[in-house]
Design an enzyme around this catalytic site. Structure first.
Site, PDB file in Angstrom:
ATOM      1  N   SER A 122       0.793  -1.229   0.000  1.00 31.60           N
ATOM      2  CA  SER A 122       0.000   0.000   0.000  1.00 31.60           C
ATOM      3  C   SER A 122       0.830   1.285   0.000  1.00 31.60           C
ATOM      4  CB  SER A 122      -0.960  -0.008   1.192  1.00 31.60           C
ATOM      5  OG  SER A 122      -0.241  -0.137   2.399  1.00 31.60           O
ATOM      6  N   HIS A 159      -5.553  -3.374  -2.629  1.00 36.38           N
ATOM      7  CA  HIS A 159      -5.117  -2.546  -3.759  1.00 36.38           C
ATOM      8  C   HIS A 159      -4.978  -3.325  -5.065  1.00 36.38           C
ATOM      9  CE1 HIS A 159      -4.431   0.792  -1.024  1.00 36.38           C
ATOM     10  NE2 HIS A 159      -3.896  -0.089  -0.203  1.00 36.38           N
ATOM     11  N   LYS A 184     -12.283   0.654  -1.382  1.00 36.83           N
ATOM     12  CA  LYS A 184     -11.324   1.266  -2.307  1.00 36.83           C
ATOM     13  C   LYS A 184     -11.884   1.228  -3.732  1.00 36.83           C
ATOM     14  CE  LYS A 184      -7.591   1.124   0.868  1.00 36.83           C
ATOM     15  NZ  LYS A 184      -7.128   0.218   1.885  1.00 36.83           N
TER      16      LYS A 184
HETATM   17  C1  LIG Z   1      -7.081   0.049   3.332  1.00 36.82           C
HETATM   18  C2  LIG Z   1      -6.511  -1.250   3.673  1.00 36.82           C
HETATM   19  C3  LIG Z   1      -7.110  -2.095   4.611  1.00 36.82           C
HETATM   20  C4  LIG Z   1      -8.260  -1.649   5.468  1.00 36.82           C
HETATM   21  O1  LIG Z   1      -9.422  -1.541   4.758  1.00 36.82           O
HETATM   22  P1  LIG Z   1     -10.624  -0.618   5.263  1.00 36.82           P
HETATM   23  O2  LIG Z   1     -11.800  -1.211   4.593  1.00 36.82           O
HETATM   24  O3  LIG Z   1     -10.334   0.769   4.820  1.00 36.82           O
HETATM   25  O4  LIG Z   1     -10.697  -0.735   6.750  1.00 36.82           O
HETATM   26  C5  LIG Z   1      -6.587  -3.354   4.792  1.00 36.82           C
HETATM   27  N1  LIG Z   1      -5.490  -3.759   4.107  1.00 36.82           N
HETATM   28  C6  LIG Z   1      -4.871  -2.954   3.224  1.00 36.82           C
HETATM   29  C7  LIG Z   1      -3.667  -3.465   2.494  1.00 36.82           C
HETATM   30  C8  LIG Z   1      -5.350  -1.670   2.984  1.00 36.82           C
HETATM   31  O5  LIG Z   1      -4.717  -0.873   2.140  1.00 36.82           O
END
Ligand SMILES: *Cc1c(COP(=O)(O)O)cnc(C)c1O
Length: 402
Positions: A191, A219, A250
């Site tokens: 990330s 991602h 996302k």
């Molecule tokens: C954003 C993210 C999460 C958490 O997800 P949310 O739904 O925003 O709580 C978990 N793992 C990774 C790699 C992320 O980038």
């Protein structure tokens, strides 16, 4: 409590943060928690009254505000209201939750899926439901904080290996005593750096050492693979992940997290994982929005193609301009700055010219590796990306980075 009068460890921590934030705010270098006032269609937003190109969004396929997804959310509110009757296990389950879980299972090619109220809660709860005292959990050093927290909370022996180093992973696997349960967890796309896990080798090692494999696709969902199905599709492999984790916040413009996998695994989680049993069900609008978004991804495959084209333009253009974009191959594009000060200064220049990027500094990344962490999406047009790159170039020149 009067913070000025006590001087214990808690007040020292609060004071230290206060000092750091005050310093940044005084110098006009504080860029976090800025509210977006309005979406302007495509990848443009209004922030502080100024229209800006958005280069910090996780809406990789540009689905935030998609009319079909909005309509699904509105219809769900009209049918079910704005909340649920509680937790899923008791009165909180709605037909829309079941539909969403079926959609996810189908999209990920698994027997079943379960959803949680956030991706963060998913990692915390699922890792700690699968391993505990006496077991081993093995994690890439650059894994997301929610994975790290899940590993720590589980009470299992927590072994970390050098980022994406498959020899280091094998060494860790060899360290586990015979017969002990082992779980390997990794991000598919990292990330902060945007690079992709050596997935074929990870799968091979997990099989060789009889380890369970959990992959976080926050991602990579909608980003990797010709139809956006993620890391397995990207490498032409089928159903080789035991625990397929992803988020609905996302690429999918909603909120929530999911696990897709074998029916028995999902049924186990439904009756063991505490974030499912003790935290309220996803609101109807968010469940319906997520469900519609998976369908839009399949019905509008041009979005994935456009994201791939835009990603190439953005990474290639920044490299041509002399920037170090580290090892990224995806829509997360780090622009290495070095010091926190350089990252803050470049962010300021970019914002003044209508480009919304954000600095990532220590402790989120190691000291000396501060960066602008820019993201590109399918909603950007080629001329907008050119403009953003020119602005970042000018910002880089002003601080002698390039
Ligand atoms: C954003 C993210 C999460 C958490 O997800 P949310 O739904 O925003 O709580 C978990 N793992 C990774 C790699 C992320 O980038």
């Amino acid at each position: 409590m009067d913070l000025e009068k006590i001087d214990d460890a808690i007040s020292q921590r609060v004071q230290a943060m206060k000092n750091r934030l005050e310093g940044l705010r005084k110098s006009d270098l504080y860029y976090y928690n800025l509210p977006v006032q309005e979406l302007k269609g495509g990848a443009r937003v209004i922030v502080n009254g100024n229209e800006m190109g958005m280069y910090a969004s996780y809406s990789y396929l540009g689905l935030v505000g998609h009319p079909r997804i909005n309509a699904a959310a509105i219809a769900a509110i009209e049918r079910f209201g704005s909340g649920t009757h509680g937790v899923r296990t008791l009165a909180g389950s709605l037909t829309i939750h079941k539909e969403l879980e079926e959609t996810i299972a189908e999209f990920k090619g698994t027997e079943a899926a379960i959803t949680y109220s956030s991706g963060y809660a998913t990692n915390l709860s699922v890792i700690s439901s699968l391993v505990g005292r006496g077991d081993y959990v093995i994690s890439d050093k650059l894994n997301h904080a929610s994975i790290v927290d899940g590993c720590l909370m589980s009470g299992a022996k927590f072994l970390r290996f050098r980022h994406n180093d498959m020899e280091a992973l094998e060494d860790r696997l060899k360290q586990v005593p015979n017969g002990a349960a082992k779980l390997v967890v990794s991000d598919a796309v990292f990330s902060m750096d945007g690079d992709i896990i050596d997935f074929p080798k990870t799968v091979e090692l997990c099989r060789k050492y009889n380890a369970w494999l959990m992959i976080d696709e926050a991602h990579s969902l909608g980003v990797l693979g010709n139809t956006g199905r993620g890391i397995e599709e990207h490498f032409g492999m089928k159903d080789v992940i035991d625990i397929k984790m992803g988020t609905l916040s996302k690429t999918i413009p909603s909120v929530g997290g999911y696990i897709a996998g074998k029916f028995d695994l999902i049924d186990y989680l439904r009756h063991v994982s505490r974030a499912y049993i003790f935290s309220a069900a996803l609101p109807p609008a968010q469940a319906a929005a997520a469900n519609a978004a998976f369908k839009v991804i399949l019905d509008e495959p041009w979005r994935i193609e456009k994201l791939t084209t835009n990603t190439k333009q953005f990474i290639g253009g920044l490299q041509e301009r002399g920037f170090d974009t580290m090892l990224t191959e995806t829509a997360i594009v780090p622009v290495l700055c070095g010091s926190d000060e350089v990252a803050f200064a470049m962010t300021g220049t970019a914002h003044q010219s209508g480009v919304f990027v954000l600095p990532v500094v220590s402790p989120a990344v190691p000291p000396g590796l501060a960066r602008l962490r820019a993201t590109v999406t399918a909603a950007h047009e080629p001329d907008e990306i050119d403009y953003a790159m020119n602005v970042i170039e000018e910002a880089g020149r002003q601080v002698d980075l390039i």
